[in-house]
Design an enzyme around this catalytic site. Sequence first.
Site, PDB file in Angstrom:
ATOM      1  N   ASP A  75      -2.648   2.241  -6.223  1.00 57.67           N
ATOM      2  CA  ASP A  75      -1.560   2.256  -5.237  1.00 57.67           C
ATOM      3  C   ASP A  75      -1.579   1.073  -4.288  1.00 57.67           C
ATOM      4  O   ASP A  75      -0.913   1.107  -3.248  1.00 57.67           O
ATOM      5  CB  ASP A  75      -1.632   3.553  -4.424  1.00 57.67           C
ATOM      6  CG  ASP A  75      -2.930   3.673  -3.631  1.00 57.67           C
ATOM      7  OD1 ASP A  75      -3.943   3.131  -4.089  1.00 57.67           O
ATOM      8  OD2 ASP A  75      -2.929   4.313  -2.567  1.00 57.67           O
ATOM      9  N   GLU A  76      -2.299   0.004  -4.637  1.00 55.75           N
ATOM     10  CA  GLU A  76      -2.469  -1.081  -3.674  1.00 55.75           C
ATOM     11  C   GLU A  76      -2.599  -2.405  -4.421  1.00 55.75           C
ATOM     12  O   GLU A  76      -3.290  -2.488  -5.438  1.00 55.75           O
ATOM     13  CB  GLU A  76      -3.731  -0.816  -2.848  1.00 55.75           C
ATOM     14  CG  GLU A  76      -3.981  -1.762  -1.721  1.00 55.75           C
ATOM     15  CD  GLU A  76      -5.252  -1.390  -0.964  1.00 55.75           C
ATOM     16  OE1 GLU A  76      -5.570  -2.127  -0.003  1.00 55.75           O
ATOM     17  OE2 GLU A  76      -5.918  -0.406  -1.327  1.00 55.75           O
ATOM     18  N   ASP A 133       0.868  -1.182   0.000  1.00 56.71           N
ATOM     19  CA  ASP A 133       0.000   0.000   0.000  1.00 56.71           C
ATOM     20  C   ASP A 133       0.900   1.226   0.000  1.00 56.71           C
ATOM     21  O   ASP A 133       1.629   1.469   0.963  1.00 56.71           O
ATOM     22  CB  ASP A 133      -0.902  -0.009   1.230  1.00 56.71           C
ATOM     23  CG  ASP A 133      -2.062   0.974   1.108  1.00 56.71           C
ATOM     24  OD1 ASP A 133      -2.077   1.742   0.125  1.00 56.71           O
ATOM     25  OD2 ASP A 133      -2.929   0.974   1.987  1.00 56.71           O
TER      26      ASP A 133
END
Length: 477
Positions: free
Chosen positions: A105-106, A11
Site C-alpha cells: 500500500d505504499e 500511502d
Amino acid sequence: MRAAPTILHLDMDAFYASVEQASKPSLRGKAVIVGGLGPRGVVATASYEARRFGVHSAMPTAQARRLCPNGAYLIPRFTLYRQVSDVVMAMLRELSPLVEPLSLDEAFVDLEAGGVAFDSDSARATGERLRADIRAATGLSGSVGLAGSKMLAKVASEEAKPAGLLLIEPGTERALLAPMSVRTLPGVGPATGEHLRRAGITTVGELVEAGEDELVRMIGRAHGAGLYRMALGLDDRAVVAERDAKSVSVEDTFDVDLHDRVRIRGEVQRLADRCVTRLRDSGHSGRTIVLKVRRYDFSTLTRSETLRGPTDDPAVVREAAARLLEAVDTTGGVRLLGVGVTGLADYTQEDLFAQSLAAGSEAADAASGAGGAGGEDRTGAAAGRTGLEAADGASAAPEAPEPPGEPQDAPERRWAAGSDVRHVLYGPGWVQGSGVGRVTVRFEQPGSEPGRVRTFRVDDPDLEPSDPLPLVGDTTG
C-alpha cells in the site's frame, strides 16, 4: 535535493481495514481491526474509527479487544489486498518508469522521470489526479506527499492523512520539520527517541540546534551524521524502480506452546512446503535454508544450512529444515516456528548430494526391510498429512488414519471471521462469527446495501468457502 517537488509518496489509508470496509457495506463507518484473531494474535491494521479507541497496528489483539470490544475483528485476506495493490501500482507505473514499492500500500514515484511534472503546479495536479483515479478504480482513499526528496515526501504523506495531499515547497523544509517530533525522522525508533529525550532533544529543530558534533558524540558517527542531515531536510536518495527479493519465508505463531517433538517436526515440514510454494510462485530458487524457533520464554533461535546450489525442491528443503531442527532444544515448549530460503536465484541446480543421500537411505531401508516396519519417513510423511488450517495460519493436529471398515465423521469445518463464503440460495457473503456448531453469515457484497444476517450449521452443504469479489466492477460472478 531537487529544486522542484517532483518525488511523490503514496500511502493508502488504513489499507487492509479500508479494503474490508469497502468489501463489506455493513462495516462502513465502523471500527474494523484486521489481524490475528487467536490469543497471541497481533493487529495488522485498524480503521480510523478503531484508532479513536487507541487501537493501532502491532498491538496484541487481546489488548485491542479490551479497548474496542464492539469492533469487527477480521482475518487478513491477502489475496484481495494484492489484487487491489496491483491495480494501484499499475496506475503509478503509468505516471513514471521509476516506481519504488515499499509494501502493498505504499510507494515512491519519480514524476520528473515520467515527464508528468516539473514544477509545483504540475506536481500538485498530478497528485490530485492520482488520488481521484485511485478512488474511482478501487473505492479507496490514499494520501499523497510531494517534495524534493524521498524523506520529505514520506513526511508529507503522513501529515496529509487521511485522504489528503501535502506539497512541501523547496526552501520551506526546515521550517516545516522544526516543530515535529524527532520520531518523524527515519531511523529514530523508540530507543533512539528515548535517548534523545533524556538529553533534552524532542523536536527536529532541537536536533539541528544540538549540532552534528553533539549528535555524533551521543549516538555514533554514522547514525549521528545521517540524522543531522535529515533534520536539515537533506536527502539525495534516488527512487529505485526494482528491488530484488532477498529471501522468502513463512512462519506460524501457535495459540498454545508446542511440546510434542513429533508435532513440532510435522509443523516444520508443513512450513517447508509452504515456503517452497511461495518460492516457486516468485520464480526463484535458493541456496540457504533457515529455521526460526521462538521458545516458551520468547528467546528466538535461528539456524541455517547452505546447499551446494540453489533449489526449489520441496524434499530438499524439508530435509534441510529437519536437520536444522535436530540441533535445536525445544524443551519447555515452542510458540513460533518459521522456515525461510535466502540466497535467491532465478534458476535451479539439482542438489545431487542431497539426492544421493535420499537414494542411499531408500536403498538401506529396502535392504533392511525398514520400509515396511513402520519407520518414520522424514522427507514426505509430514508433507502429505491432512489437517485443518486455523485462522492464524497454525494447523490442527493431523487426523488419525481411518480404521478399516469403520466410517469416520468428516472433521468440523472452521469458518474464520471475515472470510468469504457463498450460499446456494443466498449468494455471496462473509462470516461474522462461528461457534458451538453454528456459523453466522452476512450476505452482502461491494456496492450493495448492508445485507441480512443468517445462521447455519457449520457443515451445511449449501455453504462453501468462496474467492473474494472485486471492490469495483462486476460482483455477480
